[in-house]
Each structure stands twice: as C-alpha cells, then as structure tokens.
Design an enzyme around this catalytic site. Structure first.
Site: not given
Ligand SMILES: *Cc1c(COP(=O)(O)O)cnc(C)c1O
Length: 423
Positions: A271, A148
């Site tokens: 994050k 992801y």
């Molecule tokens: C949450 C996340 C994203 C995307 O970040 P957003 O701030 O939601 O766009 C990308 N890669 C990883 C591994 C994530 O946990």
C-alpha cells in the site's frame, strides 16, 4: 451522471472489467485526467478532494515532486532488471532500510508487486518453515473474522468468511481456522481452546495489527495482539502481521507493531510503501524464519520469484518515500488529522442511524446501522466536491497525511452532511 471526456472514455469503457463492481447496475466510473496533492481532476474540469488517497496509498499526496524526481532519474538509468541472479542499489538499500525501521529486528526482505502476493509469500514461508524442519502436518492458518488479506485464493481463504466469499468458492479455497478476535475474557477462553485444539495442524496465525482494514475498518487493542503472541509462543506457531493497511504511519506510529509492542515472525508491507506511486510489496522475515531455509539442501529454498519483483522504479519510489518520512513531519501530521477527524466526524454520533464513529491515526470511520445505497451516496459526495468510497455499512476517510486542515474540514463536513440526509 454525464462526464465530458475524450473518445478514450467512450471507446474504452466497454472493454474494461472493473473491480468489486456489478457493472450492469453501477454508475460509470469517473474519468480522471490528473492528480495533484490531495486533488483528483476529472475530465469535465471538476476537482475533488480525495478522502481516501487511492486505497490509502498516496500518503504524501499525489505527484510528490521528490518522489517524481527520484523515479524519473531511476527511469533514465535503469527501469527494471530481473532479480534472479541480479541485484541493484535501490532494492538493496530498501531491504536494509526496511529491516532497520520495522521494529522487531527483521533480517530479510522478499519483494513482490502486490499486497496479496506478499501475503501469499508469507504463508508459503510459514508452511515451508515447518516442512524444512521435517514437520509435514502444519499447513493451515488461523485467521480472524473481519480480516482482509487480499483477493488471491490463498489470501481469500484467510479473509473474513463473507468478505472472502468462502461459501461461493467452497471446495476451491483451502480450509483454515477462522476465529473471533480475542477481545474480551469470553472470546479469549474460546480462542485459547481453539488454538490448543488445532495447534498441531497450524503453520501460523495471521492478523492485521490494531486495525482490520478493508474487512470493515475495525479497531482492536494491543492486548489482543499480545494475547495472540503469547498463545503462539505457547504452541510454537508463527505469527504473521499483515501491516499492508496499517504500515507507514496510518495508525499514528510508523508501524502498528510498535504501538502493539508485539513482534511478529513475518510481516507484510505494501500500500503506502511507495507513497502510492508504484506497485510494490515486501514480506519481511526474522532471522529464525530465514534460518530454516538456509541449508545445504536445494529443496529447502523458497521457490517464489515474481517477474517484476524488486522493480527498480518501485524501489526508488519506496526509498524516496522513506526519505520523506525522515525529512517531513508525517507522524505529527497524522496526529493532527486524528484530532481533526475526531472533532469533524463527532456530529455523526447524534444520528440514530449511525451505530459507531471511530478514529485512529489518519483513519476516520462512520458506521451505519443498516446497509445503504452506495451509488447514491457516492454521487452525493461528488456533488459536494469530495471523493469518498463507502462500502458495506462503512463510510471512511483515509486521506493523504499532507492534507490541509481546511480540506479535512470539507471532507468531514461532506460526511456529516451526507449522513444527516440519510435519516
Ligand atoms: C490492500 C490489502 C491487501 C491486498 O493488497 P493488494 O495490493 O490489493 O493485493 C492485503 N492486506 C491488507 C491489510 C490490505 O489492506
């Protein structure tokens, strides 16, 4: 479920578009009026222990007074100034600190305001790295099943094909090469052949080190990353680590890169970067990546610049968050959480409908053999006084590192109790 909330709830609810949600079928969202530490306060007065720290961002707990004070002061002095031709102390301090603490000797930080955009920037850097070197054929990426990397089009195209809805958006998404993670001898052989076959069209390989997060909370060993790195070196490919999930202590070391003993060329952070207070992301590049952009040719510049990049409030929050990692025993707390979750979730192993229980750092996962009624499960958790948000066949806990042992027990108990009733 009835909530007592003010008029804002009834009036506004019909005007918001919720994330990842079939709104026609789903329960209404919970109206939150305040947060504190590891607690979420609902409009009807109930308090929930937060099991996932708002998509694992709030690593110091909510409303940490030190971050709040730092951001308040920054708000008084200068909330924001554009980053085109202007700079400020919070951003420059943060860039230097990130380059110093992320292992591998990164030289440059490019700031943006979300994880997805930081991955887009990393991908753009990788493609233009080759273009600037006069190589026009390397524009695809090799990514992995279970990955992801975000919700924007370029990032969806490097997500797991199902998670990233590749078939729904067929013809819209760029085509990349999606491989199984080379976990064992067999997949390694296939992976080596795949990389060799596509090397000439690849700008790089993108991977979440040690834990594939939102794609299924799947763990892998450092050897997997070492194998990827050695193949990338052999075929002259850039390696991008997406540490948006794993960064800032979540897996037990400050960065997964450390435990993996592998250095990527580009790394993405977001994050927990601001301790869950403000949106901010950073794409860090090694010197040799940046050097491909450092030239007398204006066309070699990186053409990217989000309006709110390096927002001063967000950078202040991130600096305060890094201060807390220095002054408080966060990694020891993560180790304690790992021990508590290992013990607390263990009873789930006994259930026939549980296919796996796994814990790494402050991540606890119970994987079920079959899909289940997510809304019913979420209601159960709220009844037990906790906020947990399962997806797919996964129930996971990613609490704040500051969580009390007793609260952890309550969370584990809620998971075990709920799972036991599902048989
Ligand atoms: C949450 C996340 C994203 C995307 O970040 P957003 O701030 O939601 O766009 C990308 N890669 C990883 C591994 C994530 O946990």
């Amino acid at each position: 479920m009835a909530h007592k909330a003010d008029a804002w709830f009834d009036t506004g609810l019909d005007h918001i578009w919720r994330p990842y949600c079939q709104m026609k079928l789903a329960d209404p969202p919970l109206p939150v009026v305040a947060t504190q530490g590891t607690r979420i306060k609902l409009a009807d007065g109930r308090e929930l222990i937060d099991g996932i720290a708002s998509w694992w961002t709030a690593c110091h707990g909510y409303n940490h007074p030190y971050i709040a004070a730092t951001v308040s002061e920054q708000l008084r002095v200068m909330p924001h100034v554009m980053f085109g031709d202007l700079v400020h102390e919070q951003a420059l301090r943060l860039a230097a600190r990130l380059c110093a603490i992320v292992p591998g000797g990164f030289e440059r930080a490019f700031f943006s305001d979300s994880g997805s955009v930081s991955v887009e920037v990393a991908m753009k850097m990788a493609v233009q790295f080759w273009l600037n070197k006069g190589v026009g054929t390397r524009r695809k990426f090799l990514a992995f099943k279970g990955a992801y990397h975000g919700d924007t089009f370029a990032t969806m195209a490097v997500c797991d094909p199902e998670e990233g809805m590749h078939s729904l958006f067929k013809g819209v998404l760029p085509q990349n090469i999606i491989a199984d993670l080379p976990r064992d001898v067999e997949t390694r052989g296939l992976f080596e052949a795949l990389v060799a076959r596509h090397a000439d069209e690849l700008a790089g390989i993108i991977v979440e080190p040690l834990v594939q997060g939102a794609g299924g909370m799947l763990f892998h060993e450092p050897a997997v990353l070492q194998h990827i790195r050695s193949l990338a070196d052999k075929h002259d490919l850039l390696v991008i680590f997406d540490e948006i999930f794993t960064g800032f202590g979540r897996t037990g070391t400050m960065f997964a890169t450390q435990a993996a003993e592998v250095t990527p060329d580009i790394i993405c952070l977001s994050k927990a970067l601001t301790g869950g207070t403000m949106p901010l992301a950073a794409t860090l590049a090694q010197k040799h990546v940046f050097d491909a952009f450092w030239s007398d040719d204006p066309a070699h510049a990186l053409m990217h610049g989000p309006t709110f990049m390096a927002n001063a409030l967000a950078c202040a929050a991130a600096n305060a968050s890094l201060d807390l990692f220095e002054s408080e025993p966060r990694l020891a707390q993560v180790a304690a959480i790992e021990a508590a979750l290992t013990e607390g979730l263990a009873p789930c192993r006994e259930f026939g409908h549980v296919s796996d229980v796994r814990v790494k750092g402050a991540i606890g996962v119970v994987e079920l053999a079959n899909p289940f009624d997510l809304d019913a499960l979420k209601r159960r958790f709220v009844e037990l006084g906790v906020f947990v948000r399962p997806f797919g066949r996964i129930i996971y806990l990613t609490p704040a590192f500051t969580i009390e042992q007793e609260e952890l027990q309550q969370l584990s108990y809620a998971v075990v109790k709920t799972v036991s009733k599902m048989e």
